[in-house]
Design an enzyme around this catalytic site. Structure first.
Site, PDB file in Angstrom:
ATOM      1  N   GLY A 155       4.274  17.121   7.477  1.00 31.98           N
ATOM      2  CA  GLY A 155       5.701  17.255   7.778  1.00 31.98           C
ATOM      3  C   GLY A 155       5.894  17.711   9.213  1.00 31.98           C
ATOM      4  O   GLY A 155       5.030  17.476  10.071  1.00 31.98           O
ATOM      5  N   LEU A 156       7.012  18.369   9.462  1.00 31.07           N
ATOM      6  CA  LEU A 156       7.279  18.777  10.838  1.00 31.07           C
ATOM      7  C   LEU A 156       6.175  19.682  11.365  1.00 31.07           C
ATOM      8  O   LEU A 156       5.701  19.512  12.486  1.00 31.07           O
ATOM      9  CB  LEU A 156       8.625  19.489  10.926  1.00 31.07           C
ATOM     10  CG  LEU A 156       9.843  18.585  10.778  1.00 31.07           C
ATOM     11  CD1 LEU A 156      11.116  19.383  10.970  1.00 31.07           C
ATOM     12  CD2 LEU A 156       9.806  17.439  11.773  1.00 31.07           C
ATOM     13  N   HIS A 169      20.502  27.237  -2.147  1.00 29.35           N
ATOM     14  CA  HIS A 169      21.428  26.596  -1.219  1.00 29.35           C
ATOM     15  C   HIS A 169      22.789  26.435  -1.885  1.00 29.35           C
ATOM     16  O   HIS A 169      22.878  25.965  -3.009  1.00 29.35           O
ATOM     17  CB  HIS A 169      20.879  25.234  -0.801  1.00 29.35           C
ATOM     18  CG  HIS A 169      21.562  24.665   0.394  1.00 29.35           C
ATOM     19  ND1 HIS A 169      22.847  24.199   0.342  1.00 29.35           N
ATOM     20  CD2 HIS A 169      21.144  24.496   1.668  1.00 29.35           C
ATOM     21  CE1 HIS A 169      23.183  23.770   1.555  1.00 29.35           C
ATOM     22  NE2 HIS A 169      22.177  23.929   2.372  1.00 29.35           N
ATOM     23  N   SER A 224      24.642  18.602   2.861  1.00 27.19           N
ATOM     24  CA  SER A 224      24.386  19.467   4.017  1.00 27.19           C
ATOM     25  C   SER A 224      25.411  20.577   4.153  1.00 27.19           C
ATOM     26  O   SER A 224      26.610  20.388   3.989  1.00 27.19           O
ATOM     27  CB  SER A 224      24.396  18.648   5.295  1.00 27.19           C
ATOM     28  OG  SER A 224      24.417  19.528   6.400  1.00 27.19           O
ATOM     29  N   ARG A 268      23.840  31.426   3.657  1.00 27.21           N
ATOM     30  CA  ARG A 268      23.645  30.727   2.386  1.00 27.21           C
ATOM     31  C   ARG A 268      23.599  31.653   1.181  1.00 27.21           C
ATOM     32  O   ARG A 268      24.155  31.347   0.131  1.00 27.21           O
ATOM     33  CB  ARG A 268      22.341  29.940   2.459  1.00 27.21           C
ATOM     34  CG  ARG A 268      22.472  28.785   3.399  1.00 27.21           C
ATOM     35  CD  ARG A 268      21.174  28.065   3.560  1.00 27.21           C
ATOM     36  NE  ARG A 268      21.402  26.873   4.369  1.00 27.21           N
ATOM     37  CZ  ARG A 268      20.441  26.068   4.771  1.00 27.21           C
ATOM     38  NH1 ARG A 268      19.193  26.313   4.452  1.00 27.21           N
ATOM     39  NH2 ARG A 268      20.729  25.009   5.484  1.00 27.21           N
ATOM     40  N   GLU A 305       7.052  26.134   6.331  1.00 29.27           N
ATOM     41  CA  GLU A 305       7.558  26.801   5.131  1.00 29.27           C
ATOM     42  C   GLU A 305       6.430  27.450   4.324  1.00 29.27           C
ATOM     43  O   GLU A 305       6.667  28.393   3.570  1.00 29.27           O
ATOM     44  CB  GLU A 305       8.334  25.797   4.263  1.00 29.27           C
ATOM     45  CG  GLU A 305       9.117  26.451   3.130  1.00 29.27           C
ATOM     46  CD  GLU A 305       9.869  25.438   2.266  1.00 29.27           C
ATOM     47  OE1 GLU A 305       9.918  24.249   2.637  1.00 29.27           O
ATOM     48  OE2 GLU A 305      10.405  25.844   1.226  1.00 29.27           O
ATOM     49  N   ARG A 339      16.907  32.501   5.015  1.00 29.60           N
ATOM     50  CA  ARG A 339      16.825  31.649   6.188  1.00 29.60           C
ATOM     51  C   ARG A 339      18.207  31.129   6.554  1.00 29.60           C
ATOM     52  O   ARG A 339      18.978  30.736   5.681  1.00 29.60           O
ATOM     53  CB  ARG A 339      15.886  30.472   5.933  1.00 29.60           C
ATOM     54  CG  ARG A 339      15.770  29.523   7.110  1.00 29.60           C
ATOM     55  CD  ARG A 339      14.750  28.432   6.862  1.00 29.60           C
ATOM     56  NE  ARG A 339      15.110  27.533   5.774  1.00 29.60           N
ATOM     57  CZ  ARG A 339      16.057  26.606   5.851  1.00 29.60           C
ATOM     58  NH1 ARG A 339      16.759  26.447   6.951  1.00 29.60           N
ATOM     59  NH2 ARG A 339      16.315  25.822   4.815  1.00 29.60           N
ATOM     60  N   LEU A 370      13.741  23.501  10.419  1.00 33.41           N
ATOM     61  CA  LEU A 370      13.214  22.457  11.294  1.00 33.41           C
ATOM     62  C   LEU A 370      12.680  23.108  12.567  1.00 33.41           C
ATOM     63  O   LEU A 370      11.628  22.757  13.083  1.00 33.41           O
ATOM     64  CB  LEU A 370      14.303  21.442  11.631  1.00 33.41           C
ATOM     65  CG  LEU A 370      14.964  20.765  10.425  1.00 33.41           C
ATOM     66  CD1 LEU A 370      15.987  19.731  10.889  1.00 33.41           C
ATOM     67  CD2 LEU A 370      13.929  20.091   9.551  1.00 33.41           C
TER      68      LEU A 370
END
Lengths: 257, 637
Positions: free
Chosen positions: B42-43, B266, B284, B330, B425, B435, B441
């Site tokens: 992933g990232l 979330h 989102s 959140r 993560e 977070r 990201l």
């Protein structure tokens, strides 16, 4: 609702495979298509039968992992929709549904509905990038980019690499996939530097992988879950033809020093 | 065990620069002699593998998907934070640092967070140069939007597909290195064990998902970038394949697991529709920029939203938090939604939902602008629910989405096993107990592009790992362990499917260790989970063989690990007798129902050490000190 499924079952790449019929009772209209297959698989496991293998991951239409032919149409033929985002409210009681894997020489079947799309990765590895090592970038606002260009680049960059374009194409060509990357990077000033090399390398790799040529039929555009436009193929052709005439071999002199 | 964070001392503004200079280097000609394993693409993993390949290391990268381009970073929608202050609205590195420490409810390490804010600006530059098509204004410059927990616009985005575009940037950089032969990619591989030789991480055991082949891969350092464990809840916004097996098996080999109970719920996901539901879909958080959240004032009001007059609606976030309104962090937005639904004001068939209404913004900005900003999200919502958000308000409900907990790492991102690095993560480092949006990201790419390339060189130059053969006793033992687990799953031959067990486990964890937790519930879960786990090993039914493409077997191994991790999560949640961020213990709240921290007793990272199958894990604490951002009761009022 009650459905009848005919599903392509193939144990492995060597197996010849064939269609098998399944009756699926109690399908709820709010289920996604893959949830309907989950329910069928659970019942197969309970009966001691091998569940149907199919690829999927994010189930949000963005990872590009899922994909199958539903009644001969890639992802089921719903506009701008991957199979994981298809919901059963589009079907009705008594429907007969045929499920097959993507069919292309360059996408060999692994099992049932799962295929191997590593050929797509090799095409990107051949030239689908901008050569910029980590840490060497100028400020993000150093080069202004016209909004229209950024938007066109984004339109093409939306490709998820699912392979529906190849599966829908009578020639099993990868022209839409390749064109999407060439257009994404070609619309941006950062990507223009390597435009010629990119077009030559990606097209060459596409041919090596066994994808056939594009004959402008347009099935790919109709099947694309991300609405990638046929014009990206025209761009590939322009870049490729231009590069074929102008690109010179790399200089072999390393210079003094 | 003592935990040494290796965080530099001295002025925080200079600490990363100074630390970078102090880290040892490896000369370019010697880099190719080192082999590095990266698990996850992933990232964090993709960026690390590409960057280390560029530097000249021999890199092997593994992922369970059929291509590195499919890692779940791809599903991030909203954006990525960076302290560029392009909008002249008062942003700075210090402010991003401040917001992140505060947003994390003062449970993160200050030095790490400062570094994250510092490199955030380099990330944007790097991504632009790679061809990431960020949104732009008509002048050709980068556009920004605001996100929860911040009062400045610092979020860069590419429509609603920011994660996809950033991942494709990293993926293309990675493929370039694969083409050049610097990185060898192994898709469709599960990591089943970590090989530790003489106390150092020296390799991994993998299972090929094509044909079940078990292989040993040795290296001089191992990097895990395998994401989070939100799928422990069964229903989450994670991809179906996301799993904790790599970090869990590393935990069982001696890596400490930090803050497992810090999970993020979330606030804006599409509500659950039925029993067969396989996953949840996020909408989102950026929608909260232009969407107003409300419920009917009257409990049980079943009128259609359009027929509820303005005066009978409660825009509860705007009412309770006037200064942040719909953009509160959140954890706060999620709990507020739960409180409304618990009080009977929830909407939709199940009563577990609140409205997110775009009507005012459509009227103010026009449908076209809204479509430009959120078009793909709105279409996705319509595909799933069959309702048109341009006409009726969306229904949303909180869902498990991200985990702040993960393997403990020091400032160099190294776990308690020397040579085992953990990025993104999968580690615990930067987000504390909550977070902020658009920060995952940022952290993944910061770790992968800008931190690990420095940290790994220092480790290799200092530790100088010796040669180890692939048939070393530790490797053989790890292979035997991995093979035994697979065999046991196939031989159980019971009467229940893997998914049915996973669903039941998820419900226990969600009910008792989800949005709100209390002692009685956690104790109940700690009794139920081991019982269900025992039943799982006796009664699970996995058909077929190891030596084939066997998706049930893949899932079974992952669920087996979720059982153990769920227990650790509940244990940690029980042990932390305070509320902070996403960890809300009902016993510890302010009169207004906000999280009540206990800094005197709990200002630490809880790191758990595996002690063997039937023994309780040991707790080690890393105390947290705050020299810059003074801990206070978070206020978004």
């Amino acid at each position: 609702m009650k459905l009848t499924l005919h599903v392509w079952r193939q144990k492995n790449a060597q197996d010849t495979g064939g269609m098998v019929r399944y009756d699926v009772p109690n399908v709820n209209e709010h289920m996604s298509f893959l949830e309907m297959l989950d329910v069928l698989n659970e019942s197969l496991i309970e009966k001691g039968q091998d569940p149907i293998a199919f690829d999927h991951d994010c189930r949000e239409g963005i990872c590009g992992m899922c994909g199958m032919m539903i009644n001969g149409k890639a992802h089921g033929g719903f506009p701008g929709t991957t199979v994981c985002q298809v919901h059963m409210r589009h079907f009705k009681d008594g429907d007969v549904i045929y499920l097959e894997p993507w069919r292309a020489k360059a996408f060999p079947v692994i099992k049932d509905l799962a295929v191997n799309r590593a050929s797509f990765d090799r095409i990107i590895a051949a030239g689908g990038f901008i050569s910029v090592p980590t840490g060497s970038a100028p400020d993000g606002n150093a080069i202004p980019i016209r909004k229209q260009d950024a938007d066109l680049a984004m339109d093409a960059a939306a490709c998820i690499g699912c392979g529906a374009c190849v599966a829908a194409c009578p020639n099993a060509a990868a022209a839409l996939f390749v064109g999407a990357k060439i257009s994404h990077l070609g619309h941006l000033p950062q990507g223009k530097v390597e435009r010629d090399r990119r077009a030559l390398a990606m097209v060459q790799q596409m041919n090596i992988e066994g994808f056939a040529n594009c004959t402008n039929i347009g099935e790919c555009e109709a099947a694309c879950p991300k609405d990638i436009k046929l014009e990206v193929i025209a761009r590939t052709n322009r870049d490729y033809i231009k590069a074929a005439f102008t690109e010179r071999p790399d200089s072999t002199s390393a210079g003094a020093g | 065990m003592e935990l040494i964070s290796n965080a530099p001392t001295g002025p925080i503004e200079q600490s990363w620069d100074k630390h970078k200079f102090d880290l040892k280097l490896i000369n370019p000609a010697n880099k190719r002699k080192y082999n590095i394993i990266v698990v996850g693409s992933g990232l964090a993993g993709g960026a690390a593998a590409a960057s280390l390949g560029e530097l000249g290391y021999n890199v092997q990268c593994f992922c369970y998907q059929d291509s590195p381009r499919r890692a779940h970073s791809i599903a991030a929608q909203g954006g990525i934070n960076a302290a560029k202050n392009y909008h002249n609205d008062g942003d700075s590195i210090y402010r991003l640092f401040y917001d992140t420490v505060k947003g994390g409810d003062f449970r993160s390490r200050e030095a790490n967070v400062y570094r994250l804010a510092q490199v955030s600006v380099n990330i944007i530059d790097q991504c632009v140069a790679q061809g990431v098509p960020f949104a732009r204004e008509y002048g050709g410059l980068l556009d920004n939007r605001s996100f929860g927990g911040a009062q400045v616009s610092r979020t860069f985005y590419a429509r609603g597909q920011t994660g996809q575009q950033l991942l494709l940037g990293a993926y293309q950089a990675l493929e370039r290195q694969i083409g050049l032969g610097a990185v060898k990619m192994h898709p469709r591989m599960d990591m089943l064990d970590l090989i530790v030789v003489d106390g150092q991480a020296r390799g991994i055991v993998t299972r090929s998902l094509y044909d079940g082949k078990i292989e040993v891969h040795m290296a001089d350092a191992v990097i895990l970038a395998t994401g989070g464990y939100a799928n422990v809840f069964y229903l989450s916004t994670n991809a179906k394949g996301c799993n904790a097996t790599a970090i869990w098996r590393a935990y069982k080999r001696g890596a400490l697991f930090a803050n497992p109970c810090f999970t993020q719920i979330h606030p804006t996901c599409i509500p659950v529709a039925g029993e067969y539901q396989s996953k949840l879909t996020l909408m989102s958080e950026s929608l909260r920029n232009d969407g107003r959240i409300w419920v009917p004032k009257q409990p049980g009001d079943k009128r259609a939203p359009g027929s509820i007059p303005e005066s009978e609606r409660d825009y509860y976030l705007e009412r309770r938090y006037p200064s942040f309104g719909n953009l509160v962090p959140r954890d706060i937005a999620s709990r507020a939604a739960k409180a409304e639904c618990d009080a009977g004001r929830g909407v939709g068939e199940t009563g577990l939902g609140v409205y997110l209404d775009l009507a005012d913004s459509i009227q103010r900005l026009g449908k076209r602008t809204i479509a430009e900003r959120y078009g793909n999200l709105i279409e996705m919502y319509e595909r799933i629910t069959g309702e048109d958000p341009y006409k009726v308000p969306m229904r949303i409900y909180p869902a498990s989405h991200y985990v702040m907990g993960g393997l403990w790492v020091d400032y160099n991102l190294m776990s308690t096993i020397p040579g085992l690095f953990v990025l993104g993560e999968a580690n615990f480092s930067d987000h504390g107990a909550n977070r902020l949006g658009a920060s995952a990201l940022m952290q993944g790419l910061a770790d992968g592009y800008f931190i690990i390339p420095y940290a790994i060189g220092d480790y290799l130059a200092t530790a100088k790992p010796a040669q180890v053969a692939v048939d070393a006793p530790a490797a053989k033992e790890a292979v035997a362990n991995a093979t035994a687990i697979t065999k046991k799953l196939l031989n159980a031959n019971g009467n229940r499917t893997v998914d049915s067990f996973h669903r039941e486990l998820g419900k226990i964890v969600w009910d008792n260790c989800g949005m709100a937790r209390n002692e009685a519930g956690l104790k109940k879960a700690l009794a139920q989970i081991p019982a269900l786990r025992e039943d799982f090993w006796k009664n699970v039914r996995v058909l077929g063989a190891n030596e084939e493409f066997n998706q049930s077997l893949e899932r079974a191994g992952r669920v087996a690990d979720f059982f153990e991790l769920a227990e650790l999560m509940c244990l940690d949640a029980l042990d932390r007798r305070e509320s902070c961020g996403g960890h809300f213990r009902e016993e510890y709240q302010t009169p207004e129902g906000e999280a009540l921290r206990d800094d005197a007793n709990y200002s630490y990272v809880a790191a758990w050490e595996y002690q063997g199958q039937d023994r309780a894990p040991a707790l080690t604490k890393e105390p947290l000190t705050f020299n810059y951002v003074k801990p206070s009761q978070r206020s978004y009022k």
